[in-house]
Enzyme design. Structure first.
Site, PDB file in Angstrom:
ATOM      1  N   ARG A 147      -8.298 108.575  42.232  1.00  0.00           N
ATOM      2  CA  ARG A 147      -9.037 107.325  42.189  1.00  0.00           C
ATOM      3  C   ARG A 147      -8.806 106.585  43.498  1.00  0.00           C
ATOM      4  NH1 ARG A 147      -8.094 101.945  38.421  1.00  0.00           N
ATOM      5  NH2 ARG A 147      -6.684 101.374  40.108  1.00  0.00           N
ATOM      6  N   TYR A 159      -7.995  93.609  42.930  1.00  0.00           N
ATOM      7  CA  TYR A 159      -7.581  94.562  41.902  1.00  0.00           C
ATOM      8  C   TYR A 159      -7.332  95.960  42.496  1.00  0.00           C
ATOM      9  CZ  TYR A 159      -7.731  98.157  38.499  1.00  0.00           C
ATOM     10  OH  TYR A 159      -7.381  99.279  37.798  1.00  0.00           O
ATOM     11  N   ASP A 211     -12.961 102.442  40.328  1.00  0.00           N
ATOM     12  CA  ASP A 211     -12.986 101.460  39.234  1.00  0.00           C
ATOM     13  C   ASP A 211     -13.550 100.137  39.755  1.00  0.00           C
ATOM     14  OD1 ASP A 211     -12.495  99.843  37.055  1.00  0.00           O
ATOM     15  OD2 ASP A 211     -10.424 100.522  36.763  1.00  0.00           O
ATOM     16  N   HIS A 213     -13.907  97.559  37.799  1.00  0.00           N
ATOM     17  CA  HIS A 213     -13.183  96.558  37.023  1.00  0.00           C
ATOM     18  C   HIS A 213     -14.076  95.422  36.557  1.00  0.00           C
ATOM     19  CE1 HIS A 213      -9.085  95.097  35.841  1.00  0.00           C
ATOM     20  NE2 HIS A 213      -8.962  96.394  35.726  1.00  0.00           N
ATOM     21  N   GLU A 237     -16.249 103.576  37.313  1.00  0.00           N
ATOM     22  CA  GLU A 237     -15.701 103.031  36.055  1.00  0.00           C
ATOM     23  C   GLU A 237     -16.006 101.544  35.891  1.00  0.00           C
ATOM     24  OE1 GLU A 237     -11.456 103.533  35.841  1.00  0.00           O
ATOM     25  OE2 GLU A 237     -11.291 102.067  34.216  1.00  0.00           O
ATOM     26  N   GLU A 263     -12.118 100.834  28.628  1.00  0.00           N
ATOM     27  CA  GLU A 263     -10.681 100.603  28.448  1.00  0.00           C
ATOM     28  C   GLU A 263     -10.387  99.318  27.667  1.00  0.00           C
ATOM     29  OE1 GLU A 263      -9.496 100.544  32.588  1.00  0.00           O
ATOM     30  OE2 GLU A 263      -9.266  98.382  32.542  1.00  0.00           O
ATOM     31  N   ARG A 284     -13.447 105.639  27.922  1.00  0.00           N
ATOM     32  CA  ARG A 284     -12.181 105.313  28.581  1.00  0.00           C
ATOM     33  C   ARG A 284     -11.136 104.719  27.645  1.00  0.00           C
ATOM     34  NH1 ARG A 284      -9.427 106.107  32.141  1.00  0.00           N
ATOM     35  NH2 ARG A 284      -9.197 104.185  33.304  1.00  0.00           N
ATOM     36  N   GLU A 340      -6.228 109.740  32.934  1.00  0.00           N
ATOM     37  CA  GLU A 340      -5.609 108.905  33.964  1.00  0.00           C
ATOM     38  C   GLU A 340      -4.092 108.983  33.821  1.00  0.00           C
ATOM     39  OE1 GLU A 340      -6.295 104.689  33.478  1.00  0.00           O
ATOM     40  OE2 GLU A 340      -5.972 104.296  35.609  1.00  0.00           O
ATOM     41  N   TRP A 403     -12.033  89.609  36.124  1.00  0.00           N
ATOM     42  CA  TRP A 403     -10.976  90.228  36.946  1.00  0.00           C
ATOM     43  C   TRP A 403     -11.052  91.735  36.819  1.00  0.00           C
ATOM     44  CZ3 TRP A 403      -6.568  93.136  35.376  1.00  0.00           C
ATOM     45  CH2 TRP A 403      -5.757  93.559  36.469  1.00  0.00           C
TER      46      TRP A 403
HETATM   47  C1  CS2 Z   1      -7.254  99.855  34.783  1.00  0.00           C
HETATM   48  C2  CS2 Z   1      -5.996  99.179  34.502  1.00  0.00           C
HETATM   49  O1  CS2 Z   1      -6.226 101.917  34.812  1.00  0.00           O
HETATM   50  C3  CS2 Z   1      -7.283 101.332  34.891  1.00  0.00           C
HETATM   51  O2  CS2 Z   1      -8.356 101.848  35.033  1.00  0.00           O
HETATM   52  O3  CS2 Z   1      -8.421  99.224  34.906  1.00  0.00           O
HETATM   53  O4  CS2 Z   1      -5.262  99.143  35.694  1.00  0.00           O
HETATM   54  C4  CS2 Z   1      -6.111  97.765  33.925  1.00  0.00           C
HETATM   55  O5  CS2 Z   1      -6.337  96.850  34.915  1.00  0.00           O
HETATM   56  C5  CS2 Z   1      -4.851  97.444  33.199  1.00  0.00           C
HETATM   57  O6  CS2 Z   1      -4.656  98.372  32.171  1.00  0.00           O
HETATM   58  C6  CS2 Z   1      -4.857  96.031  32.651  1.00  0.00           C
HETATM   59  O7  CS2 Z   1      -3.803  95.870  31.779  1.00  0.00           O
HETATM   60 MG    MG Z   2      -9.995 100.646  34.667  1.00  0.00          MG
END
Ligand code: CS2
Ligand code: MG
Length: 403
Positions: A147, A159, A211, A213, A237, A263, A284, A340, A403
């Site tokens: 990634r 992030y 990602d 996010h 993602e 996620e 995810r 992951e 975020w």
């Molecule tokens: C994420 C995480 O792993 C990922 O893809 O987006 O880093 C996420 O930000 C955290 O699990 C938040 O707790």
């Molecule tokens: Mg993620």
């Protein structure tokens, strides 16, 4: 076999974790993860105050019935706290059932469908030289899928970017959440140049992931997916926040970049349109946040009907218990995609003794009966809970952004 005791352990070996320990009248012990990053004590209280009293005396073998009892029986369904608590009970009971059977959990889920679990690692850099070094470092550790997250010129902290040589951990132990600044236009301009440089350096073979996010609108996500097509991503993602599943229809109409999402989802219903209309390529969810092995198995089988594959969430805020439970599913199901893997700190591994391994880019849950992770209570006691928050994100004018 009856449930004789249930204990909720909150420990902070490097970061906070919430673990449920269930014991049976014949002495078996099972573990489940209910860690909800930045909201840990809510999940701990839900378990301690509302779930543990319901468990004592129940038949430990009745996993499906217990799941339904906690889900339907609460009346108030879904949501991250509820589903993390249900997940912890579910995984602990699967751990116990597999220990009673004397088998690693994946055997009870149908046996291994593959020899190893392809994992992806995280590379990041504040600038390109740092990022390229980070990709090389992951390759040296054995990762064969990576990634890529990059700093954006003009933005201080964003992030996914760790300080040089440090592991990324977004939850900060501050009295208030850290504030980050975001500029979508700057990101959209910069990111394709980063992927071009990474492809030029590492060639066409290396699977690359990214990602977003949850930061883009549907049309911005469509634009980014299209711009990244020449660099052949494994997946893009969380391109949009996705409470609105319809948003993905627009993205899908414009790009062939594979899409991964989910996620922060809690149930299969969050994916209903996405899977049925084949608007995504990877789900995810994490075992910890989606109601455990029982719910994940159903979700994955549903996804499989539509050729949608899995990409279980595996950041450090999933404890080794939650990670291990996911690995047994990864090994057993047919429509596995990728896993992951953000390795935990040495302190975390001191508390959670694991049998899963990572070698040559592949994870394996190991052959220990159960899920293969035991919590060392003495070690756990050394690491007291410390409040921690995930960051918040603001646009340059101060508007709060995803975020
Ligand atoms: C994420 C995480 O792993 C990922 O893809 O987006 O880093 C996420 O930000 C955290 O699990 C938040 O707790
Ligand atoms: Mg993620």
């Amino acid at each position: 076999m009856r449930i004789a005791g249930a204990d909720v352990i909150v420990t902070s070996p490097g970061r906070n974790f919430v673990t449920l320990e269930i014991t049976t009248d014949d002495g078996l012990v099972g573990y489940g993860d209910a860690t909800l990053n930045g909201r840990e004590l809510a999940a701990a209280s839900y378990l301690r105050d509302h779930v543990v009293p319901l468990l004592i005396g129940r038949d430990a073998h009745k996993i499906e019935d217990t799941w339904q009892y906690l889900y339907r029986g609460a009346y108030w369904r879904r949501g991250p706290v509820t589903m993390a608590a249900i997940a912890a009970v579910d995984v602990a009971l699967w751990d116990i059932k597999a220990k009673a059977a004397g088998m690693p959990l994946y055997q009870l889920l149908g046996g291994a469908s593959r020899t190893g679990i392809r994992a992806y690692g995280h590379a990041s850099g504040r600038d390109l030289p740092e990022l390229l070094d980070s990709v090389r470092a992951r390759q040296a550790e054995g990762f064969r899928s990576i990634r890529v997250q990059s700093g954006v010129p003009g933005l201080e902290t964003i992030y996914g970017i760790s300080a040089r040589g440090k592991d990324y951990e977004p939850a900060g132990r501050h009295p208030l959440p850290n504030e980050e600044t975001w500029d979508t236009r700057a990101y959209l301009r910069h990111l394709p140049t980063v992927f071009e440089a990474v492809r030029n350096e590492f060639g066409p073979e290396l699977p690359l992931l990214h990602d977003c996010h949850h930061r883009l609108t549907p049309i911005q996500a469509a634009k980014l997916g299209k711009a990244l097509e020449p660099y052949d991503l494994f997946w893009l993602e969380d391109c949009t926040p996705a409470e609105n599943q319809e948003a993905l229809r627009l993205v899908r109409e414009h790009t062939t970049t594979p899409l991964a999402i989910g996620e922060v989802f809690n149930t299969a219903f969050d994916y209903q349109t996405l899977i049925r209309e084949q608007l995504i390529d990877y789900v995810r969810s994490a075992v910890t946040h989606t109601g455990g092995v029982t719910a994940m198995r159903k979700l994955f089988d549903y996804a499989g009907l539509y050729q949608v594959k899995t990409g279980i969430h595996g950041p450090t805020d999933i404890s080794p218990v939650g990670m291990a439970a996911g690995l047994h599913l990864d090994l057993a199901i047919h429509n596995f995609g990728i896993q992951e893997f953000m390795p935990h700190s040495a302190e975390t591994y001191e508390v959670f003794r694991r049998s899963y391994t990572f070698e040559d880019g592949y994870l394996h849950p190991g052959e220990t009966p159960g899920i293969g992770v035991e919590l060392d209570k003495k070690a756990a006691e050394k690491f007291e809970y410390e409040p921690a928050y995930l960051p918040v994100n603001r646009l340059r004018d101060g508007t709060l952004h995803d975020w």
